[in-house]
Scaffold this active site. Structure first.
Site, PDB file in Angstrom:
ATOM      1  N   ASP A   1       0.825  -1.210   0.000  1.00 52.01           N
ATOM      2  CA  ASP A   1       0.000   0.000   0.000  1.00 52.01           C
ATOM      3  C   ASP A   1       0.865   1.269   0.000  1.00 52.01           C
ATOM      4  O   ASP A   1       1.994   1.247   0.479  1.00 52.01           O
ATOM      5  CB  ASP A   1      -0.892  -0.032   1.254  1.00 52.01           C
ATOM      6  CG  ASP A   1      -2.088   0.888   1.125  1.00 52.01           C
ATOM      7  OD1 ASP A   1      -2.302   1.460   0.041  1.00 52.01           O
ATOM      8  OD2 ASP A   1      -2.813   1.036   2.127  1.00 52.01           O
ATOM      9  N   GLY A   2       0.291   2.344  -0.516  1.00 53.04           N
ATOM     10  CA  GLY A   2       0.940   3.659  -0.419  1.00 53.04           C
ATOM     11  C   GLY A   2       1.571   4.155  -1.705  1.00 53.04           C
ATOM     12  O   GLY A   2       2.241   5.188  -1.695  1.00 53.04           O
TER      13      GLY A   2
ATOM     14  N   ARG B   1     -11.931   2.304  -8.497  1.00 51.79           N
ATOM     15  CA  ARG B   1     -11.030   3.457  -8.685  1.00 51.79           C
ATOM     16  C   ARG B   1     -11.332   4.142 -10.027  1.00 51.79           C
ATOM     17  O   ARG B   1     -11.955   3.537 -10.901  1.00 51.79           O
ATOM     18  CB  ARG B   1      -9.576   2.986  -8.645  1.00 51.79           C
ATOM     19  CG  ARG B   1      -9.202   2.526  -7.272  1.00 51.79           C
ATOM     20  CD  ARG B   1      -7.739   2.235  -7.153  1.00 51.79           C
ATOM     21  NE  ARG B   1      -7.457   1.907  -5.759  1.00 51.79           N
ATOM     22  CZ  ARG B   1      -6.301   2.134  -5.147  1.00 51.79           C
ATOM     23  NH1 ARG B   1      -5.304   2.660  -5.802  1.00 51.79           N
ATOM     24  NH2 ARG B   1      -6.147   1.827  -3.887  1.00 51.79           N
TER      25      ARG B   1
ATOM     26  N   GLY C   1       0.095   5.498  -4.255  1.00 54.39           N
ATOM     27  CA  GLY C   1      -0.514   6.765  -4.642  1.00 54.39           C
ATOM     28  C   GLY C   1       0.050   7.915  -3.817  1.00 54.39           C
ATOM     29  O   GLY C   1       0.434   8.959  -4.362  1.00 54.39           O
TER      30      GLY C   1
ATOM     31  N   ARG D   1      -5.409  -2.274   8.458  1.00 57.76           N
ATOM     32  CA  ARG D   1      -6.567  -3.150   8.239  1.00 57.76           C
ATOM     33  C   ARG D   1      -6.219  -4.178   7.170  1.00 57.76           C
ATOM     34  O   ARG D   1      -5.228  -4.043   6.445  1.00 57.76           O
ATOM     35  CB  ARG D   1      -7.803  -2.332   7.860  1.00 57.76           C
ATOM     36  CG  ARG D   1      -7.598  -1.447   6.674  1.00 57.76           C
ATOM     37  CD  ARG D   1      -8.829  -0.638   6.289  1.00 57.76           C
ATOM     38  NE  ARG D   1      -8.435   0.268   5.214  1.00 57.76           N
ATOM     39  CZ  ARG D   1      -7.981   1.504   5.403  1.00 57.76           C
ATOM     40  NH1 ARG D   1      -7.915   2.002   6.626  1.00 57.76           N
ATOM     41  NH2 ARG D   1      -7.594   2.238   4.374  1.00 57.76           N
ATOM     42  N   LEU D   2      -7.109  -5.177   7.059  1.00 55.38           N
ATOM     43  CA  LEU D   2      -6.847  -6.308   6.166  1.00 55.38           C
ATOM     44  C   LEU D   2      -7.409  -6.075   4.760  1.00 55.38           C
ATOM     45  O   LEU D   2      -6.953  -6.694   3.793  1.00 55.38           O
ATOM     46  CB  LEU D   2      -7.455  -7.566   6.800  1.00 55.38           C
ATOM     47  CG  LEU D   2      -6.916  -8.927   6.453  1.00 55.38           C
ATOM     48  CD1 LEU D   2      -5.399  -8.974   6.417  1.00 55.38           C
ATOM     49  CD2 LEU D   2      -7.442  -9.960   7.438  1.00 55.38           C
TER      50      LEU D   2
ATOM     51  N   ASN E   1     -10.849  -2.729  -6.049  1.00 53.06           N
ATOM     52  CA  ASN E   1     -10.058  -1.707  -6.754  1.00 53.06           C
ATOM     53  C   ASN E   1     -10.680  -1.291  -8.093  1.00 53.06           C
ATOM     54  O   ASN E   1     -10.307  -0.257  -8.659  1.00 53.06           O
ATOM     55  CB  ASN E   1      -8.612  -2.181  -6.986  1.00 53.06           C
ATOM     56  CG  ASN E   1      -7.758  -2.185  -5.729  1.00 53.06           C
ATOM     57  OD1 ASN E   1      -6.801  -2.956  -5.608  1.00 53.06           O
ATOM     58  ND2 ASN E   1      -8.080  -1.319  -4.783  1.00 53.06           N
TER      59      ASN E   1
ATOM     60  N   THR F   1     -10.800  -6.990  -5.648  1.00 53.66           N
ATOM     61  CA  THR F   1     -12.100  -6.933  -6.333  1.00 53.66           C
ATOM     62  C   THR F   1     -12.750  -5.548  -6.127  1.00 53.66           C
ATOM     63  O   THR F   1     -13.616  -5.155  -6.893  1.00 53.66           O
ATOM     64  CB  THR F   1     -13.044  -8.035  -5.789  1.00 53.66           C
ATOM     65  OG1 THR F   1     -12.935  -8.087  -4.355  1.00 53.66           O
ATOM     66  CG2 THR F   1     -12.689  -9.400  -6.335  1.00 53.66           C
TER      67      THR F   1
HETATM   68  C1  FPP Z   1      -1.884   0.332  -3.269  1.00 55.82           C
HETATM   69  O1  FPP Z   1      -1.448   1.662  -3.344  1.00 55.82           O
HETATM   70  C2  FPP Z   1      -1.377  -0.420  -4.373  1.00 55.82           C
HETATM   71  C3  FPP Z   1      -2.161  -1.002  -5.344  1.00 55.82           C
HETATM   72  C4  FPP Z   1      -3.620  -0.938  -5.393  1.00 55.82           C
HETATM   73  C5  FPP Z   1      -1.547  -1.714  -6.428  1.00 55.82           C
HETATM   74  C6  FPP Z   1      -0.345  -2.522  -6.061  1.00 55.82           C
HETATM   75  C7  FPP Z   1       0.254  -2.921  -7.307  1.00 55.82           C
HETATM   76  C8  FPP Z   1       1.533  -2.859  -7.603  1.00 55.82           C
HETATM   77  C9  FPP Z   1       2.634  -2.449  -6.697  1.00 55.82           C
HETATM   78  C10 FPP Z   1       1.837  -3.278  -8.957  1.00 55.82           C
HETATM   79  C11 FPP Z   1       2.796  -4.390  -9.075  1.00 55.82           C
HETATM   80  C12 FPP Z   1       2.397  -5.642  -8.475  1.00 55.82           C
HETATM   81  C13 FPP Z   1       2.864  -6.809  -8.926  1.00 55.82           C
HETATM   82  C14 FPP Z   1       2.615  -8.047  -8.179  1.00 55.82           C
HETATM   83  C15 FPP Z   1       3.591  -6.891 -10.171  1.00 55.82           C
HETATM   84  P1  FPP Z   1      -2.563   2.781  -3.329  1.00 55.82           P
HETATM   85  O2  FPP Z   1      -2.847   3.198  -4.714  1.00 55.82           O
HETATM   86  O3  FPP Z   1      -3.763   2.321  -2.580  1.00 55.82           O
HETATM   87  O4  FPP Z   1      -1.825   3.919  -2.554  1.00 55.82           O
HETATM   88  P2  FPP Z   1      -2.524   5.039  -1.671  1.00 55.82           P
HETATM   89  O5  FPP Z   1      -3.224   4.320  -0.546  1.00 55.82           O
HETATM   90  O6  FPP Z   1      -1.380   5.863  -1.217  1.00 55.82           O
HETATM   91  O7  FPP Z   1      -3.473   5.787  -2.557  1.00 55.82           O
END
Ligand code: FPP
Length: 251
Positions: free
Chosen positions: A24-25, A75, A27, A194-195, A72, A70
């Site tokens: 996570d993180g 977005r 963004g 959280r999970l 995401n 599921t």
């Molecule tokens: C969460 O960050 C991340 C995701 C929803 C996507 C994770 C995917 C990758 C790192 C791509 C590569 C993965 C593989 C296995 C090749 P967020 O967008 O929720 O960040 P935020 O909470 O700061 O907005």
């Protein structure tokens, strides 16, 4: 690591067999730098191979990565499209490297809903790497724990499995994680605790480790911190510690 415990000791004594990571993180990492969110996801993908290599070095047998849930799909369209493109590109570019590293790639989640092109890339990567044994990397993509549970129930009902045969074992045998051990350690980056519908059945007795570090900045140093913390925990799985079992006191 605390400087007194060697890497080797961690490997031998206390390495989790299965680590699951909520990456996570991405963004917020991008936003902090004034960049579009997609560049955060791109930076996140660059980190994946390094963490897989670090897990192999530390003797981790299974690594599960939460790439796309599921939920995401809710977005913004452009972000979903960008993420799907990045994931496809990642599979194309990284599969040969991962294959050479001995990585067995697995997919968790529903393939239906993904584009036919992405489904094909996933199938090919899984097929190419199926005999590898350095580590199993499960990519949870279009995965949701509740969706997985409903799918298992539907399959069992569809097969006409009698009520008296429904138990934890037969149920778990209908999940997409059926032949992989439950996660010992779940790591979530970015400060959220959280999970988020990730492996909700399988993590019933997992240990959790949270860090404020955003996923693109998560290095092997943090992986070692998580493993060291895991090693200091007592896992009782609802029972009592061995010492307390001997003297009859509850933990
Ligand atoms: C969460 O960050 C991340 C995701 C929803 C996507 C994770 C995917 C990758 C790192 C791509 C590569 C993965 C593989 C296995 C090749 P967020 O967008 O929720 O960040 P935020 O909470 O700061 O907005």
């Amino acid at each position: 690591m605390n400087g007194q415990t060697s890497q080797n000791e961690i490997q031998v004594e206390s390495t989790p067999k299965h680590i699951a990571i909520i990456m996570d993180g991405n963004g917020r990492w991008a936003q902090q730098r004034g960049l579009p969110r997609l560049l955060g996801h791109k930076a996140g993908t660059k980190n994946v191979r390094k963490i897989i290599a670090a897990c192999i070095e530390r003797g981790v047998r299974v690594l599960t990565l939460f790439a796309f849930s599921t939920e995401n799909w809710m977005r913004p369209f452009d972000e979903v499209r960008g993420l799907m493109y990045l994931l496809g590109e990642y599979i194309d570019r990284e599969t040969p490297h991962l294959h050479r590293m001995g990585v067995q790639i697995r997919h968790l989640g529903r393939k239906e809903g993904l584009s036919p092109g992405l489904q094909r890339k996933i199938r090919n990567a899984v097929e190419l790497t199926k005999e590898n044994s350095a580590i199993t990397v499960c990519v949870a993509l279009n995965y949701g724990g509740r969706n997985e549970i409903i799918h298992a129930i539907r399959t069992m009902v569809g097969k006409g499995i009698p009520l008296e045969e429904i138990n934890e074992e037969t149920f778990a045998a209908h999940l997409c994680t059926k032949d992989i051990p439950n996660p010992d350690l779940v790591i979530r980056t970015s400060g959220e605790t959280r999970l988020s519908n990730f492996l909700i059945w399988e993590t019933a007795y997992s240990e959790f480790w949270f860090t404020p570090i955003f996923w693109p900045d998560f290095t092997h140093k943090y992986l070692d911190q998580a493993i060291q913390d895991y090693a200091s925990r007592q896992r009782r799985f609802g029972s009592v510690s061995v010492a307390n079992r001997a003297n009859g006191t509850a933990a």
